[in-house]
Design an enzyme around this catalytic site. Structure first.
Site, PDB file in Angstrom:
ATOM      1  N   LYS A  16      34.178  35.218  42.464  1.00  0.00           N
ATOM      2  CA  LYS A  16      33.123  36.241  42.369  1.00  0.00           C
ATOM      3  C   LYS A  16      33.146  36.929  41.001  1.00  0.00           C
ATOM      4  O   LYS A  16      32.125  37.086  40.349  1.00  0.00           O
ATOM      5  CB  LYS A  16      33.294  37.296  43.488  1.00  0.00           C
ATOM      6  CG  LYS A  16      33.266  36.702  44.894  1.00  0.00           C
ATOM      7  CD  LYS A  16      33.393  37.762  45.969  1.00  0.00           C
ATOM      8  CE  LYS A  16      34.709  38.509  45.968  1.00  0.00           C
ATOM      9  NZ  LYS A  16      35.884  37.658  46.267  1.00  0.00           N
ATOM     10  N   ARG A  91      32.211  45.191  52.066  1.00  0.00           N
ATOM     11  CA  ARG A  91      33.371  44.434  52.502  1.00  0.00           C
ATOM     12  C   ARG A  91      33.468  44.348  54.025  1.00  0.00           C
ATOM     13  O   ARG A  91      34.340  43.694  54.563  1.00  0.00           O
ATOM     14  CB  ARG A  91      34.565  45.198  51.972  1.00  0.00           C
ATOM     15  CG  ARG A  91      35.790  44.505  51.521  1.00  0.00           C
ATOM     16  CD  ARG A  91      35.581  43.337  50.646  1.00  0.00           C
ATOM     17  NE  ARG A  91      36.837  42.918  50.106  1.00  0.00           N
ATOM     18  CZ  ARG A  91      37.131  42.949  48.813  1.00  0.00           C
ATOM     19  NH1 ARG A  91      36.260  43.355  47.932  1.00  0.00           N
ATOM     20  NH2 ARG A  91      38.306  42.546  48.404  1.00  0.00           N
ATOM     21  N   ARG A 130      46.436  32.543  39.199  1.00  0.00           N
ATOM     22  CA  ARG A 130      45.595  33.452  38.397  1.00  0.00           C
ATOM     23  C   ARG A 130      46.497  34.371  37.568  1.00  0.00           C
ATOM     24  O   ARG A 130      47.513  34.853  38.041  1.00  0.00           O
ATOM     25  CB  ARG A 130      44.708  34.304  39.310  1.00  0.00           C
ATOM     26  CG  ARG A 130      43.964  35.394  38.522  1.00  0.00           C
ATOM     27  CD  ARG A 130      42.836  36.023  39.301  1.00  0.00           C
ATOM     28  NE  ARG A 130      43.276  36.758  40.469  1.00  0.00           N
ATOM     29  CZ  ARG A 130      42.435  37.370  41.310  1.00  0.00           C
ATOM     30  NH1 ARG A 130      41.133  37.307  41.099  1.00  0.00           N
ATOM     31  NH2 ARG A 130      42.898  38.009  42.356  1.00  0.00           N
ATOM     32  N   ARG A 163      48.590  39.726  39.444  1.00  0.00           N
ATOM     33  CA  ARG A 163      48.235  40.907  40.225  1.00  0.00           C
ATOM     34  C   ARG A 163      49.186  41.058  41.406  1.00  0.00           C
ATOM     35  O   ARG A 163      49.593  40.059  41.987  1.00  0.00           O
ATOM     36  CB  ARG A 163      46.787  40.773  40.737  1.00  0.00           C
ATOM     37  CG  ARG A 163      45.786  41.505  39.877  1.00  0.00           C
ATOM     38  CD  ARG A 163      44.353  41.209  40.231  1.00  0.00           C
ATOM     39  NE  ARG A 163      43.975  41.346  41.634  1.00  0.00           N
ATOM     40  CZ  ARG A 163      42.743  41.155  42.094  1.00  0.00           C
ATOM     41  NH1 ARG A 163      41.773  40.841  41.264  1.00  0.00           N
ATOM     42  NH2 ARG A 163      42.471  41.280  43.379  1.00  0.00           N
ATOM     43  N   ARG A 174      45.113  39.037  52.768  1.00  0.00           N
ATOM     44  CA  ARG A 174      43.736  39.274  52.290  1.00  0.00           C
ATOM     45  C   ARG A 174      42.771  38.277  52.938  1.00  0.00           C
ATOM     46  O   ARG A 174      41.647  38.634  53.294  1.00  0.00           O
ATOM     47  CB  ARG A 174      43.687  39.149  50.764  1.00  0.00           C
ATOM     48  CG  ARG A 174      44.357  40.326  50.060  1.00  0.00           C
ATOM     49  CD  ARG A 174      44.697  40.008  48.624  1.00  0.00           C
ATOM     50  NE  ARG A 174      43.547  39.792  47.783  1.00  0.00           N
ATOM     51  CZ  ARG A 174      43.592  39.123  46.624  1.00  0.00           C
ATOM     52  NH1 ARG A 174      44.729  38.596  46.194  1.00  0.00           N
ATOM     53  NH2 ARG A 174      42.503  39.000  45.902  1.00  0.00           N
TER      54      ARG A 174
HETATM   55  P1  AP5 Z   1      38.129  35.265  40.402  1.00  0.00           P
HETATM   56  O1  AP5 Z   1      36.802  35.101  39.714  1.00  0.00           O
HETATM   57  O2  AP5 Z   1      39.086  36.255  39.867  1.00  0.00           O
HETATM   58  O3  AP5 Z   1      37.897  35.452  41.984  1.00  0.00           O
HETATM   59  P2  AP5 Z   1      37.374  36.684  42.817  1.00  0.00           P
HETATM   60  O4  AP5 Z   1      36.514  36.125  43.915  1.00  0.00           O
HETATM   61  O5  AP5 Z   1      36.777  37.727  41.943  1.00  0.00           O
HETATM   62  O6  AP5 Z   1      38.759  37.152  43.432  1.00  0.00           O
HETATM   63  P3  AP5 Z   1      39.399  38.583  43.673  1.00  0.00           P
HETATM   64  O7  AP5 Z   1      40.818  38.294  44.092  1.00  0.00           O
HETATM   65  O8  AP5 Z   1      39.250  39.497  42.512  1.00  0.00           O
HETATM   66  O9  AP5 Z   1      38.543  39.066  44.861  1.00  0.00           O
HETATM   67  P4  AP5 Z   1      38.932  40.018  45.955  1.00  0.00           P
HETATM   68  O10 AP5 Z   1      37.642  40.126  46.655  1.00  0.00           O
HETATM   69  O11 AP5 Z   1      40.090  39.682  46.804  1.00  0.00           O
HETATM   70  O12 AP5 Z   1      39.494  41.256  45.136  1.00  0.00           O
HETATM   71  P5  AP5 Z   1      38.877  42.641  44.696  1.00  0.00           P
HETATM   72  O13 AP5 Z   1      39.305  42.881  43.314  1.00  0.00           O
HETATM   73  O14 AP5 Z   1      37.440  42.762  45.066  1.00  0.00           O
HETATM   74  O15 AP5 Z   1      38.809  33.818  40.433  1.00  0.00           O
HETATM   75  C1  AP5 Z   1      40.088  33.625  41.031  1.00  0.00           C
HETATM   76  C2  AP5 Z   1      40.886  32.603  40.214  1.00  0.00           C
HETATM   77  O16 AP5 Z   1      40.256  31.315  40.331  1.00  0.00           O
HETATM   78  C3  AP5 Z   1      40.943  32.900  38.698  1.00  0.00           C
HETATM   79  O17 AP5 Z   1      42.192  32.482  38.189  1.00  0.00           O
HETATM   80  C4  AP5 Z   1      39.801  32.036  38.113  1.00  0.00           C
HETATM   81  O18 AP5 Z   1      40.063  31.673  36.781  1.00  0.00           O
HETATM   82  C5  AP5 Z   1      39.815  30.839  39.051  1.00  0.00           C
HETATM   83  N1  AP5 Z   1      38.489  30.268  39.289  1.00  0.00           N
HETATM   84  C6  AP5 Z   1      37.303  30.934  39.429  1.00  0.00           C
HETATM   85  N2  AP5 Z   1      36.315  30.075  39.679  1.00  0.00           N
HETATM   86  C7  AP5 Z   1      36.877  28.837  39.731  1.00  0.00           C
HETATM   87  C8  AP5 Z   1      36.373  27.512  39.975  1.00  0.00           C
HETATM   88  N3  AP5 Z   1      35.058  27.297  40.234  1.00  0.00           N
HETATM   89  N4  AP5 Z   1      37.242  26.472  39.956  1.00  0.00           N
HETATM   90  C9  AP5 Z   1      38.570  26.685  39.707  1.00  0.00           C
HETATM   91  N5  AP5 Z   1      39.107  27.912  39.452  1.00  0.00           N
HETATM   92  C10 AP5 Z   1      38.275  28.968  39.471  1.00  0.00           C
HETATM   93  O19 AP5 Z   1      39.650  43.637  45.703  1.00  0.00           O
HETATM   94  C11 AP5 Z   1      41.040  43.880  45.592  1.00  0.00           C
HETATM   95  C12 AP5 Z   1      41.441  44.921  46.630  1.00  0.00           C
HETATM   96  O20 AP5 Z   1      40.733  46.167  46.379  1.00  0.00           O
HETATM   97  C13 AP5 Z   1      41.082  44.571  48.092  1.00  0.00           C
HETATM   98  O21 AP5 Z   1      42.060  43.759  48.695  1.00  0.00           O
HETATM   99  C14 AP5 Z   1      40.990  45.974  48.712  1.00  0.00           C
HETATM  100  O22 AP5 Z   1      42.259  46.508  48.982  1.00  0.00           O
HETATM  101  C15 AP5 Z   1      40.351  46.805  47.597  1.00  0.00           C
HETATM  102  N6  AP5 Z   1      38.876  46.825  47.676  1.00  0.00           N
HETATM  103  C16 AP5 Z   1      37.993  46.347  46.753  1.00  0.00           C
HETATM  104  N7  AP5 Z   1      36.734  46.536  47.165  1.00  0.00           N
HETATM  105  C17 AP5 Z   1      36.814  47.158  48.383  1.00  0.00           C
HETATM  106  C18 AP5 Z   1      35.844  47.598  49.312  1.00  0.00           C
HETATM  107  N8  AP5 Z   1      34.532  47.431  49.105  1.00  0.00           N
HETATM  108  N9  AP5 Z   1      36.279  48.175  50.462  1.00  0.00           N
HETATM  109  C19 AP5 Z   1      37.595  48.348  50.700  1.00  0.00           C
HETATM  110  N10 AP5 Z   1      38.557  47.952  49.852  1.00  0.00           N
HETATM  111  C20 AP5 Z   1      38.174  47.346  48.707  1.00  0.00           C
END
Ligand code: AP5
Length: 216
Positions: A16, A91, A130, A163, A174
């Site tokens: 994402k 979420r 990552r 991370r 997660r």
């Molecule tokens: P990346 O693009 O970083 O993936 P992502 O989907 O953004 O993953 P996140 O881990 O950041 O998402 P998340 O939803 O768990 O975390 P968030 O920060 O929102 O890609 C991942 C890896 O794959 C990278 O190494 C990249 O290079 C590689 N990659 C990408 N595309 C690829 C492809 N096509 N092929 C191969 N490799 C690829 O949330 C973190 C925490 O914050 C949550 O757990 C929660 O505690 C809190 N939080 C955030 N938002 C909320 C909310 N709305 N409500 C409650 N808690 C929340």
């Protein structure tokens, strides 16, 4: 005219953030990541950060109440007038309802949810490899997109980190939380005719192409 009020859905590590950064540049709309906002609050030790830190490190969701005002304020800013890309919000179904209310108040109800589909075993491999830059937020992958110099950010030279929520036991938690709380959002947006799904397990450039086609 193409749709520019966008939500990116998909499991942790679906890509994402990677896709949101590209789309943000191409569509000239801001990328709004609640995960990035929370991590910044944790780094700065703000009251929000102090409340969110332990919850995030366990891989659970921060309470809806903590997110609502941040999201409302961010979406009300002028740079969101031409559109926005929400990454990580909503979420759960409660947040989807809250978001619908915020967007209605702001006169921005016309939105499209884009879902990236990636299997759990692919996610575990991706997130374990990552590496993230704590200073500029750049994201790398040791397997798919490594930095030029090991352990160093290409963009700002800072040391890259794993991370805290990218340890395997937390990744699995997660994913559990995702399937229980976030996955039902697909049906929520599908029933409203606002969902498009694209495969997220192909190279990033191909995912981007499919997203652009879905956006129109
Ligand atoms: P990346 O693009 O970083 O993936 P992502 O989907 O953004 O993953 P996140 O881990 O950041 O998402 P998340 O939803 O768990 O975390 P968030 O920060 O929102 O890609 C991942 C890896 O794959 C990278 O190494 C990249 O290079 C590689 N990659 C990408 N595309 C690829 C492809 N096509 N092929 C191969 N490799 C690829 O949330 C973190 C925490 O914050 C949550 O757990 C929660 O505690 C809190 N939080 C955030 N938002 C909320 C909310 N709305 N409500 C409650 N808690 C929340």
């Amino acid at each position: 005219m193409s749709q520019k009020n966008l939500i990116l859905l998909g499991p942790p590590g679906a890509g994402k953030g990677t896709q949101a950064k590209e789309l943000s540049t191409r569509l000239s709309v801001p990328h709004i990541s609640t995960g990035d906002m929370l991590r910044e609050a944790v780094r700065e030790g703000t009251p929000l950060g102090l409340k969110a830190k332990a919850v995030m490190e366990r891989g659970e969701l921060v309470s809806d109440e903590l997110l609502t005002e941040i999201v409302r304020e961010r979406l009300a800013k002028a740079d969101c007038d031409p559109g926005f890309i929400l990454d990580g919000y909503p979420r759960n179904l409660a947040q989807a309802g809250i978001l619908a209310g915020i967007l209605e108040d702001l006169g921005k109800s016309d939105l499209l949810a884009l879902e990236l589909e990636v299997a759990d075993d692919v996610i575990v491999t991706r997130l374990g490899s990552r590496r993230s830059c704590p200073d500029c937020g750049a994201v790398y992958n040791l397997v798919f997109s490594p930095p030029a110099k090991e352990g160093v950010c290409d963009k700002c030279g800072a040391g890259l980190v794993l991370r805290k929520d990218d340890k395997e036991d937390v990744i699995r938690e997660r994913l559990r939380v995702y399937h229980e709380k976030t996955a039902p959002l697909s049906d929520y947006y599908r029933q409203r005719g606002r969902l498009k799904t694209v495969p997220g397990d192909v190279p990033p450039a191909q995912v981007l192409e499919k997203l652009e086609r879905a956006i129109g």
